[in-house]
Design a protein around this motif. Structure first.
Motif, PDB file in Angstrom:
ATOM      1  N   ALA A  28       0.820  -1.213   0.000  1.00 19.65           N
ATOM      2  CA  ALA A  28       0.000   0.000   0.000  1.00 19.65           C
ATOM      3  C   ALA A  28       0.852   1.261   0.000  1.00 19.65           C
ATOM      4  O   ALA A  28       0.456   2.291  -0.544  1.00 19.65           O
ATOM      5  CB  ALA A  28      -0.929  -0.003   1.204  1.00 19.65           C
ATOM      6  N   LEU A  29       2.038   1.186   0.582  1.00 17.18           N
ATOM      7  CA  LEU A  29       2.892   2.367   0.696  1.00 17.18           C
ATOM      8  C   LEU A  29       3.980   2.425  -0.372  1.00 17.18           C
ATOM      9  O   LEU A  29       4.813   3.325  -0.344  1.00 17.18           O
ATOM     10  CB  LEU A  29       3.537   2.394   2.081  1.00 17.18           C
ATOM     11  CG  LEU A  29       2.580   2.691   3.244  1.00 17.18           C
ATOM     12  CD1 LEU A  29       3.253   2.418   4.565  1.00 17.18           C
ATOM     13  CD2 LEU A  29       2.090   4.127   3.179  1.00 17.18           C
ATOM     14  N   ARG A  30       3.975   1.468  -1.291  1.00 21.11           N
ATOM     15  CA  ARG A  30       4.998   1.462  -2.336  1.00 21.11           C
ATOM     16  C   ARG A  30       4.871   2.730  -3.175  1.00 21.11           C
ATOM     17  O   ARG A  30       3.784   3.104  -3.618  1.00 21.11           O
ATOM     18  CB  ARG A  30       4.856   0.225  -3.214  1.00 21.11           C
ATOM     19  CG  ARG A  30       6.001   0.051  -4.203  1.00 21.11           C
ATOM     20  CD  ARG A  30       5.982  -1.357  -4.782  1.00 21.11           C
ATOM     21  NE  ARG A  30       6.299  -2.360  -3.764  1.00 21.11           N
ATOM     22  CZ  ARG A  30       6.045  -3.662  -3.906  1.00 21.11           C
ATOM     23  NH1 ARG A  30       5.454  -4.109  -4.995  1.00 21.11           N
ATOM     24  NH2 ARG A  30       6.360  -4.500  -2.946  1.00 21.11           N
ATOM     25  N   GLY A  31       6.005   3.388  -3.408  1.00 24.19           N
ATOM     26  CA  GLY A  31       5.985   4.691  -4.074  1.00 24.19           C
ATOM     27  C   GLY A  31       6.017   5.806  -3.045  1.00 24.19           C
ATOM     28  O   GLY A  31       6.342   6.945  -3.376  1.00 24.19           O
ATOM     29  N   ARG A  32       5.642   5.487  -1.832  1.00 24.04           N
ATOM     30  CA  ARG A  32       5.732   6.426  -0.710  1.00 24.04           C
ATOM     31  C   ARG A  32       6.545   5.745   0.394  1.00 24.04           C
ATOM     32  O   ARG A  32       6.160   5.718   1.554  1.00 24.04           O
ATOM     33  CB  ARG A  32       4.337   6.793  -0.207  1.00 24.04           C
ATOM     34  CG  ARG A  32       3.461   7.430  -1.268  1.00 24.04           C
ATOM     35  CD  ARG A  32       2.117   7.863  -0.715  1.00 24.04           C
ATOM     36  NE  ARG A  32       1.323   6.734  -0.243  1.00 24.04           N
ATOM     37  CZ  ARG A  32       0.570   5.952  -1.017  1.00 24.04           C
ATOM     38  NH1 ARG A  32       0.515   6.201  -2.328  1.00 24.04           N
ATOM     39  NH2 ARG A  32      -0.119   4.948  -0.516  1.00 24.04           N
ATOM     40  N   GLU A  33       7.688   5.183  -0.027  1.00 23.98           N
ATOM     41  CA  GLU A  33       8.477   4.341   0.864  1.00 23.98           C
ATOM     42  C   GLU A  33       8.921   5.070   2.122  1.00 23.98           C
ATOM     43  O   GLU A  33       9.132   4.450   3.167  1.00 23.98           O
ATOM     44  CB  GLU A  33       9.707   3.787   0.127  1.00 23.98           C
ATOM     45  CG  GLU A  33       9.428   2.621  -0.797  1.00 23.98           C
ATOM     46  CD  GLU A  33       8.879   3.081  -2.159  1.00 23.98           C
ATOM     47  OE1 GLU A  33       8.747   4.307  -2.369  1.00 23.98           O
ATOM     48  OE2 GLU A  33       8.604   2.210  -3.005  1.00 23.98           O
ATOM     49  N   LYS A  34       9.053   6.399   2.039  1.00 27.00           N
ATOM     50  CA  LYS A  34       9.468   7.161   3.209  1.00 27.00           C
ATOM     51  C   LYS A  34       8.501   6.940   4.369  1.00 27.00           C
ATOM     52  O   LYS A  34       8.916   6.858   5.529  1.00 27.00           O
ATOM     53  CB  LYS A  34       9.536   8.641   2.846  1.00 27.00           C
ATOM     54  CG  LYS A  34       9.908   9.552   4.008  1.00 27.00           C
ATOM     55  CD  LYS A  34       9.951  11.002   3.551  1.00 27.00           C
ATOM     56  CE  LYS A  34      10.319  11.923   4.711  1.00 27.00           C
ATOM     57  NZ  LYS A  34      10.384  13.339   4.277  1.00 27.00           N
ATOM     58  N   TRP A  35       7.217   6.825   4.038  1.00 29.29           N
ATOM     59  CA  TRP A  35       6.202   6.676   5.088  1.00 29.29           C
ATOM     60  C   TRP A  35       6.014   5.220   5.504  1.00 29.29           C
ATOM     61  O   TRP A  35       5.274   4.932   6.449  1.00 29.29           O
ATOM     62  CB  TRP A  35       4.887   7.298   4.641  1.00 29.29           C
ATOM     63  CG  TRP A  35       5.072   8.748   4.341  1.00 29.29           C
ATOM     64  CD1 TRP A  35       5.070   9.348   3.119  1.00 29.29           C
ATOM     65  CD2 TRP A  35       5.354   9.775   5.295  1.00 29.29           C
ATOM     66  NE1 TRP A  35       5.324  10.683   3.236  1.00 29.29           N
ATOM     67  CE2 TRP A  35       5.504  10.986   4.562  1.00 29.29           C
ATOM     68  CE3 TRP A  35       5.507   9.795   6.691  1.00 29.29           C
ATOM     69  CZ2 TRP A  35       5.789  12.195   5.193  1.00 29.29           C
ATOM     70  CZ3 TRP A  35       5.792  10.997   7.318  1.00 29.29           C
ATOM     71  CH2 TRP A  35       5.933  12.194   6.564  1.00 29.29           C
ATOM     72  N   MET A  36       6.701   4.326   4.801  1.00 30.30           N
ATOM     73  CA  MET A  36       6.719   2.943   5.270  1.00 30.30           C
ATOM     74  C   MET A  36       7.481   2.832   6.590  1.00 30.30           C
ATOM     75  O   MET A  36       7.197   1.950   7.407  1.00 30.30           O
ATOM     76  CB  MET A  36       7.384   2.023   4.243  1.00 30.30           C
ATOM     77  CG  MET A  36       6.582   1.822   2.969  1.00 30.30           C
ATOM     78  SD  MET A  36       7.436   0.745   1.797  1.00 30.30           S
ATOM     79  CE  MET A  36       7.365  -0.816   2.664  1.00 30.30           C
ATOM     80  N   ILE A  37       8.438   3.734   6.782  1.00 24.55           N
ATOM     81  CA  ILE A  37       9.295   3.644   7.961  1.00 24.55           C
ATOM     82  C   ILE A  37       8.488   3.772   9.250  1.00 24.55           C
ATOM     83  O   ILE A  37       8.521   2.867  10.099  1.00 24.55           O
ATOM     84  CB  ILE A  37      10.441   4.674   7.886  1.00 24.55           C
ATOM     85  CG1 ILE A  37      11.349   4.346   6.694  1.00 24.55           C
ATOM     86  CG2 ILE A  37      11.246   4.700   9.185  1.00 24.55           C
ATOM     87  CD1 ILE A  37      12.433   5.379   6.438  1.00 24.55           C
ATOM     88  N   PRO A  43      14.753  -5.699  -0.385  1.00 26.12           N
ATOM     89  CA  PRO A  43      14.685  -5.340  -1.801  1.00 26.12           C
ATOM     90  C   PRO A  43      13.848  -4.093  -2.062  1.00 26.12           C
ATOM     91  O   PRO A  43      14.198  -3.278  -2.933  1.00 26.12           O
ATOM     92  CB  PRO A  43      14.031  -6.576  -2.446  1.00 26.12           C
ATOM     93  CG  PRO A  43      14.306  -7.690  -1.502  1.00 26.12           C
ATOM     94  CD  PRO A  43      14.252  -7.072  -0.146  1.00 26.12           C
ATOM     95  N   ILE A  44      12.765  -3.908  -1.318  1.00 22.33           N
ATOM     96  CA  ILE A  44      11.906  -2.739  -1.505  1.00 22.33           C
ATOM     97  C   ILE A  44      12.662  -1.468  -1.138  1.00 22.33           C
ATOM     98  O   ILE A  44      12.610  -0.455  -1.858  1.00 22.33           O
ATOM     99  CB  ILE A  44      10.628  -2.875  -0.657  1.00 22.33           C
ATOM    100  CG1 ILE A  44       9.782  -4.040  -1.168  1.00 22.33           C
ATOM    101  CG2 ILE A  44       9.811  -1.587  -0.694  1.00 22.33           C
ATOM    102  CD1 ILE A  44       8.563  -4.338  -0.321  1.00 22.33           C
ATOM    103  N   MET A  45      13.382  -1.496  -0.036  1.00 22.90           N
ATOM    104  CA  MET A  45      14.125  -0.315   0.400  1.00 22.90           C
ATOM    105  C   MET A  45      15.267   0.011  -0.559  1.00 22.90           C
ATOM    106  O   MET A  45      15.515   1.179  -0.880  1.00 22.90           O
ATOM    107  CB  MET A  45      14.684  -0.554   1.813  1.00 22.90           C
ATOM    108  CG  MET A  45      13.642  -0.567   2.908  1.00 22.90           C
ATOM    109  SD  MET A  45      12.890   1.062   3.198  1.00 22.90           S
ATOM    110  CE  MET A  45      11.264   0.795   2.502  1.00 22.90           C
ATOM    111  N   ILE A  46      15.964  -1.011  -1.029  1.00 30.74           N
ATOM    112  CA  ILE A  46      17.062  -0.782  -1.969  1.00 30.74           C
ATOM    113  C   ILE A  46      16.528  -0.233  -3.288  1.00 30.74           C
ATOM    114  O   ILE A  46      17.095   0.701  -3.874  1.00 30.74           O
ATOM    115  CB  ILE A  46      17.863  -2.079  -2.188  1.00 30.74           C
ATOM    116  CG1 ILE A  46      18.638  -2.438  -0.915  1.00 30.74           C
ATOM    117  CG2 ILE A  46      18.831  -1.926  -3.368  1.00 30.74           C
ATOM    118  CD1 ILE A  46      19.431  -3.731  -1.012  1.00 30.74           C
ATOM    119  N   ALA A  47      15.416  -0.795  -3.762  1.00 33.10           N
ATOM    120  CA  ALA A  47      14.816  -0.319  -5.009  1.00 33.10           C
ATOM    121  C   ALA A  47      14.321   1.116  -4.893  1.00 33.10           C
ATOM    122  O   ALA A  47      14.280   1.857  -5.878  1.00 33.10           O
ATOM    123  CB  ALA A  47      13.650  -1.228  -5.414  1.00 33.10           C
TER     124      ALA A  47
END
Length: 477
Positions: free
Chosen positions: A123-132, A161-165
């Motif tokens: 759901a947060l992909r593309g907004r990875e900053k808010w995944m944290i 992999p998500i964070m590196i990408a």
């Protein structure tokens, strides 16, 4: 060449397990009963604690009772159940640990936890900053409720992999999971393997001191989130700021190639299971506060919730039983550690040196203010945590001694429990004797010394928060 390498690996020092450390302490304490003078306090019944407590200033020498080899062998048995007095010591706590392990095993077998966190990632992909903050909140919830630790190892291969990408690095991903769950344990609220066991060993309900633990949890979680987000943003803007920049190409090739991109489906059934999971802990707190529940009733609650999940998910009788038994088996070591650690207290009590040690502690804290006392306790627990990383092992090892000492210093026993769990949780963010730390760093391909470089400023910040919180609580108590 390979033979020499294998020989070097074989000869490499390995820190002993908690079992070896605790049994060695039983032997050491038994030897001490031949050296340390025996003594006892007069005791009086404390209505608030609903148990007898030592009366300051009443210590007097008594006849010694040194412990021998037979006493050493029987100590772990007596830690769980004392056949000589026909009294249970820690068997109720050990049984509770096994039942809650079965409960977690049943919940995990439904896939609800995995799919829920994976859904949040998607759901947060593309907004990875808010995944944290979101993911660190989810992992912290697992840490504060049931001491989530080994269970996190499955998530590294999903998140790295998500964070590196997204332009971050492996350290960011490791920090999200390891610090997320770790800060939850540091600020444990209803964690059966830290707060509940420690409070039981201290002779108080685990709900005492809950507000302070929520404050520590919230402040430390916020500090970790800000720290990780700032680091992640620096790496995104300048990849050379990464602590593993020299491995950037290698890590991208390894993790991105290995990532399959498969996300488990998050179904309505998973939502129901997670709702039952959370509601069970709410009912447990209500039962303790309002219903006078303790280990037996709480064990029954988790057993009932396990059965309810089984009836709703209908995995089949055999799969359900296997999930429960496997979950209990995973925590069998914890249950045994409880008996082993309490065996130390059994030897001390039988050898009549417990009160002598309390007397020395009483003398040493005489004149100390409440603030100084609770911070001294905190640093003692920090030191002990390096040698006994197990939260449950350290709880039943230190609380029977530290909690009564608090009575002499006019400090609440709940503060001592909070100091213990905060210290243990902090140390286990970097503890090389803690398998979860080394396993996480191995999966993330992050060298241990670089993790220490990443962590040391945060450790200072968390230490200041914890000590300040304990100090304020001691002043206003």
């Amino acid at each position: 060449m390979s033979t020499a390498s294998e020989t070097t690996e074989t000869r490499k020092f390995r820190f002993p397990t908690a079992f070896t450390i605790l049994f060695s302490l039983i032997i050491l304490v038994a030897i001490s009963t031949w050296i340390i003078p025996a003594g006892q306090y007069q005791r009086t019944f404390n209505d608030a604690l609903e148990r007898e407590v030592p009366v300051a200033g009443t210590y007097a020498p008594t006849d010694p009772n040194p412990q021998g080899i037979f006493d050493i062998i029987m100590a772990p048995i007596g830690g769980l159940y004392n056949p000589a007095t026909n009294q249970a010591n820690a068997i109720d706590v050990a049984l509770f640990v096994l039942v809650i392990g079965g409960f977690i095993g049943v919940i995990a077998s439904t896939g609800a936890i995995d799919s829920g966190i994976s859904r949040a990632m998607t759901a947060l992909r593309g907004r990875e900053k808010w995944m944290i903050p979101v993911l660190m909140g989810l992992f912290a919830f697992g840490g504060t409720t049931y001491g989530m630790a080994e269970e996190t190892l499955a998530f590294y291969v999903l998140l790295i992999p998500i964070m590196i990408a997204a332009g971050y690095d492996a350290v960011t991903a490791v920090a999200i999971i390891l610090l997320g769950a770790g800060v939850g344990v540091l600020g444990s609220t209803v964690n059966a393997f830290a707060t509940v066991i420690a409070s039981d060993a201290a002779g108080i309900p685990f709900t005492q001191g809950m507000i302070l633990r929520f404050v520590i949890l919230g402040l430390c979680w916020l500090a970790c989130v800000i720290y990780v987000m700032r680091y992640a943003e620096r790496v995104r803007l300048d990849p050379s700021a990464s602590f593993v920049y020299d491995r950037k190409a290698e890590n991208e090739a390894h993790f991105l190639a290995a990532h399959q991109g498969e996300t488990p489906e998050f179904t309505g059934l998973h939502k129901i299971v997670l709702a039952i999971f959370g509601l069970t802990f709410v009912v447990m707190i209500w039962g303790v506060l309002k219903g006078g529940w303790w280990m037996g009733e709480m064990s029954g609650l988790f057993l009932a919730s396990s059965i309810l999940v089984g009836l709703i998910c209908r995995p089949g009788e055999e799969k359900f039983v296997n999930a429960f038994v496997n979950g209990a088996r995973d925590l069998l070591g914890v249950a045994l550690i409880i008996g082993l650690a309490r065996g130390i207290v059994v030897v001390m009590d039988a050898g009549k040196i417990t009160d002598t040690i309390l007397h020395w502690a009483e003398v040493s804290v005489a004149g100390l203010s409440q603030v100084v006392f609770i911070n001294v306790i905190y640093w003692i627990e920090v030191l002990l945590s390096f040698f006994v990383p197990s939260s449950s092992g350290l709880a039943v090892l230190s609380m029977p001694i530290m909690a009564p000492v608090a009575d002499f210093a006019n400090v609440g026993r709940d503060l001592v429990v909070t100091a213990y769990q905060s210290a243990n949780g902090l140390v286990n963010l970097i503890n090389p004797t803690f398998a979860v730390v080394m396993g996480a760093l191995a999966i993330g391909r992050v060298p241990y010394e670089r993790w220490l470089r990443f962590m040391w400023p945060l450790l200072v910040i968390l230490t200041i928060i914890i000590m300040a919180s304990l100090s304020v609580a001691a002043m206003i108590a």
